[in-house]
Design a protein around this motif. Structure first.
Motif, PDB file in Angstrom:
ATOM      1  N   PRO A   1      26.681 117.954  47.263  1.00  0.00           N
ATOM      2  CA  PRO A   1      27.388 116.778  46.727  1.00  0.00           C
ATOM      3  C   PRO A   1      26.609 115.487  46.934  1.00  0.00           C
ATOM      4  O   PRO A   1      25.780 115.383  47.845  1.00  0.00           O
ATOM      5  N   GLN A   2      26.888 114.512  46.073  1.00  0.00           N
ATOM      6  CA  GLN A   2      26.246 113.206  46.163  1.00  0.00           C
ATOM      7  C   GLN A   2      27.296 112.115  45.949  1.00  0.00           C
ATOM      8  O   GLN A   2      28.225 112.282  45.160  1.00  0.00           O
ATOM      9  N   LEU A   3      27.124 110.999  46.636  1.00  0.00           N
ATOM     10  CA  LEU A   3      27.963 109.823  46.413  1.00  0.00           C
ATOM     11  C   LEU A   3      27.100 108.773  45.733  1.00  0.00           C
ATOM     12  O   LEU A   3      26.184 108.223  46.340  1.00  0.00           O
ATOM     13  N   ASN A   4      27.390 108.509  44.477  1.00  0.00           N
ATOM     14  CA  ASN A   4      26.546 107.613  43.668  1.00  0.00           C
ATOM     15  C   ASN A   4      27.282 106.325  43.308  1.00  0.00           C
ATOM     16  O   ASN A   4      28.401 106.360  42.811  1.00  0.00           O
TER      17      ASN A   4
ATOM     18  N   HIS B   1      28.620  98.021  53.557  1.00  0.00           N
ATOM     19  CA  HIS B   1      28.397  99.419  53.175  1.00  0.00           C
ATOM     20  C   HIS B   1      27.806  99.580  51.778  1.00  0.00           C
ATOM     21  O   HIS B   1      27.811 100.681  51.229  1.00  0.00           O
ATOM     22  N   SER B   2      27.299  98.479  51.212  1.00  0.00           N
ATOM     23  CA  SER B   2      26.658  98.513  49.888  1.00  0.00           C
ATOM     24  C   SER B   2      27.569  99.116  48.822  1.00  0.00           C
ATOM     25  O   SER B   2      27.158  99.975  48.032  1.00  0.00           O
ATOM     26  N   ILE B   3      28.812  98.659  48.815  1.00  0.00           N
ATOM     27  CA  ILE B   3      29.795  99.101  47.823  1.00  0.00           C
ATOM     28  C   ILE B   3      29.912  98.028  46.742  1.00  0.00           C
ATOM     29  O   ILE B   3      30.045  96.837  47.041  1.00  0.00           O
TER      30      ILE B   3
ATOM     31  N   LYS C   1      30.153 105.721  33.208  1.00  0.00           N
ATOM     32  CA  LYS C   1      28.957 105.734  32.356  1.00  0.00           C
ATOM     33  C   LYS C   1      27.757 105.130  33.067  1.00  0.00           C
ATOM     34  O   LYS C   1      26.605 105.476  32.789  1.00  0.00           O
ATOM     35  N   ASN C   2      28.035 104.217  34.017  1.00  0.00           N
ATOM     36  CA  ASN C   2      26.966 103.567  34.767  1.00  0.00           C
ATOM     37  C   ASN C   2      26.534 104.377  35.987  1.00  0.00           C
ATOM     38  O   ASN C   2      25.664 103.943  36.746  1.00  0.00           O
ATOM     39  N   GLY C   3      27.159 105.538  36.199  1.00  0.00           N
ATOM     40  CA  GLY C   3      26.718 106.425  37.264  1.00  0.00           C
ATOM     41  C   GLY C   3      27.600 106.488  38.496  1.00  0.00           C
ATOM     42  O   GLY C   3      27.320 107.259  39.418  1.00  0.00           O
ATOM     43  N   THR C   4      28.681 105.719  38.538  1.00  0.00           N
ATOM     44  CA  THR C   4      29.584 105.764  39.690  1.00  0.00           C
ATOM     45  C   THR C   4      30.355 107.077  39.688  1.00  0.00           C
ATOM     46  O   THR C   4      30.916 107.475  38.669  1.00  0.00           O
ATOM     47  N   ASN C   5      30.384 107.748  40.861  1.00  0.00           N
ATOM     48  CA  ASN C   5      31.197 108.967  40.956  1.00  0.00           C
ATOM     49  C   ASN C   5      32.212 108.921  42.100  1.00  0.00           C
ATOM     50  O   ASN C   5      32.883 109.910  42.366  1.00  0.00           O
TER      51      ASN C   5
ATOM     52  N   ILE D   1      32.923 109.213  54.967  1.00  0.00           N
ATOM     53  CA  ILE D   1      32.751 110.149  53.854  1.00  0.00           C
ATOM     54  C   ILE D   1      31.266 110.395  53.612  1.00  0.00           C
ATOM     55  O   ILE D   1      30.839 111.534  53.370  1.00  0.00           O
ATOM     56  N   GLN D   2      30.466 109.330  53.715  1.00  0.00           N
ATOM     57  CA  GLN D   2      29.024 109.475  53.568  1.00  0.00           C
ATOM     58  C   GLN D   2      28.457 110.403  54.650  1.00  0.00           C
ATOM     59  O   GLN D   2      27.585 111.233  54.382  1.00  0.00           O
TER      60      GLN D   2
END
Length: 344
Positions: free
Chosen positions: A50-53, A100-102, A160-164, A323-324
């Motif tokens: 899994p990845q958090l993007n 947290h760079s959110i 569409k911009n890559g946020t998941n 979560i990260q």
């Protein structure tokens, strides 16, 4: 035949995820809740890696006509003042998102104020505040559906911009009263069971708020459709978040559920589509009276218990690095075979 095949594939993936977690260099279950988070994120993304993007939090602001019933110690002007604070970077949610760079987005969904056009502020205003639901429905069904579509549109763009992974926050004087009414209507609690201090009510104030909600519930007793309930008792910010949650689940994004107000939007979304909680991680248990009842209703296990009740999405922002950590351990931690460690 097709249904059983899907079930078999899902079961196989579950077994593979569990095996990957269990074979890390640790005693079984020793990472506790982190293992549950890693499993759920992997399950949502249908992957062993899994990845958090591009994590994002959408904070929605709106005003409430129910403030006419004196259910909050703060004046309605605080809503637009706090939006200005968000835009200036000085609120708690700004601090935690920077840490947290959110990616933080702020939306005017129905604030009783005319903001200057700004690239920092999403203009999703449906109306300058809801109506007083102790007298009439807070929104028309059409207004509610417009707010929901606005929320869905924001999520589509983020995706569409890559946020998941996406969380939600809110600001709106009077919105704990709206959230409490929604909890009562969707989950069957009484106003006295569900009412809390909100922005700082004393015992007498809480009793008054409960009485206002009971009056409103009696007035709208025939309201039973899920969207109609949201329109009757909710707010533009709550409806916007509800629509965003429904779209995020449809797109198989990870949804961070925050505190009392944001969870009222999730309860509405759950009433419309019960599968939405399959995509949710519950950031924390708010110290607001009714949030524990909401979590029980949704059969949810919160990650954090920090006595927070600020809103704004702050619980989700604070929970994000946990979560990260869960995602990092399943991806980066050695297995017994990798490390050459004996596995009992």
């Amino acid at each position: 035949m097709q249904e059983s095949k899907i079930t078999t594939v899902e079961k196989s993936l579950d077994e593979q995820i569990r095996k990957k977690i269990d074979l890390k260099t640790k005693p079984l279950g020793s990472l506790g809740t982190l293992e549950k988070i890693a499993f759920k994120v992997s399950r949502i993304q249908n992957t062993l890696s899994p990845q958090l993007n591009k994590p994002s939090i959408l904070v929605c602001a709106g005003d409430h006509g129910i403030t006419q019933e004196k259910v909050s110690p703060f004046p309605q002007e605080v809503t637009f003042q706090m939006v200005m604070n968000f835009l200036g970077g000085g609120a708690a949610i700004n601090v935690f998102c920077r840490q947290h760079s959110i990616n933080l987005l702020v939306a005017d969904t129905g604030v009783n104020f005319d903001f200057e056009p700004s690239e920092q502020l999403l203009d999703l205003k449906v109306r300058k505040g809801t109506r007083n639901f102790a007298v009439e429905p807070a929104m028309t069904v059409q207004e509610c559906e417009t707010a929901m579509k606005n929320g869905a549109s924001v999520i589509e763009k983020l995706h569409k911009n890559g946020t998941n992974i996406v969380g939600f926050g809110e600001m709106g004087i009077g919105n704990t009263t709206a959230a409490t009414a929604l909890l009562c209507k969707y989950a069957g609690y009484s106003a006295s069971e569900a009412s809390g201090a909100g922005t700082g009510l004393d015992a007498e104030g809480i009793q008054h708020k409960a009485a206002v909600i009971e009056k409103a519930l009696a007035l709208h007793t025939d309201t039973t459709d899920a969207v109609q309930i949201l329109a009757t008792f909710g707010g533009y910010e709550i409806a916007t978040i509800c629509g965003a949650i429904l779209k995020a689940a449809e797109l198989k994004m990870i949804i961070l559920s925050d505190g009392f107000i944001a969870t009222s939007a999730l309860i509405a979304a759950h009433a419309i589509n019960p599968h939405v909680t399959e995509y949710c991680l519950f950031a924390h248990e708010s110290n607001e009276q009714g949030h524990k009842l909401m979590l029980q209703h949704l059969k949810a296990e919160p990650i954090l218990h920090l006595g927070m009740r600020l809103g704004e999405g702050t619980g989700s922002a604070v929970a994000f690095p946990i979560i990260q950590s869960a995602v990092n351990f399943i991806n980066e931690m050695s297995s017994f075979d990798d490390a050459g460690v004996s596995n009992l």
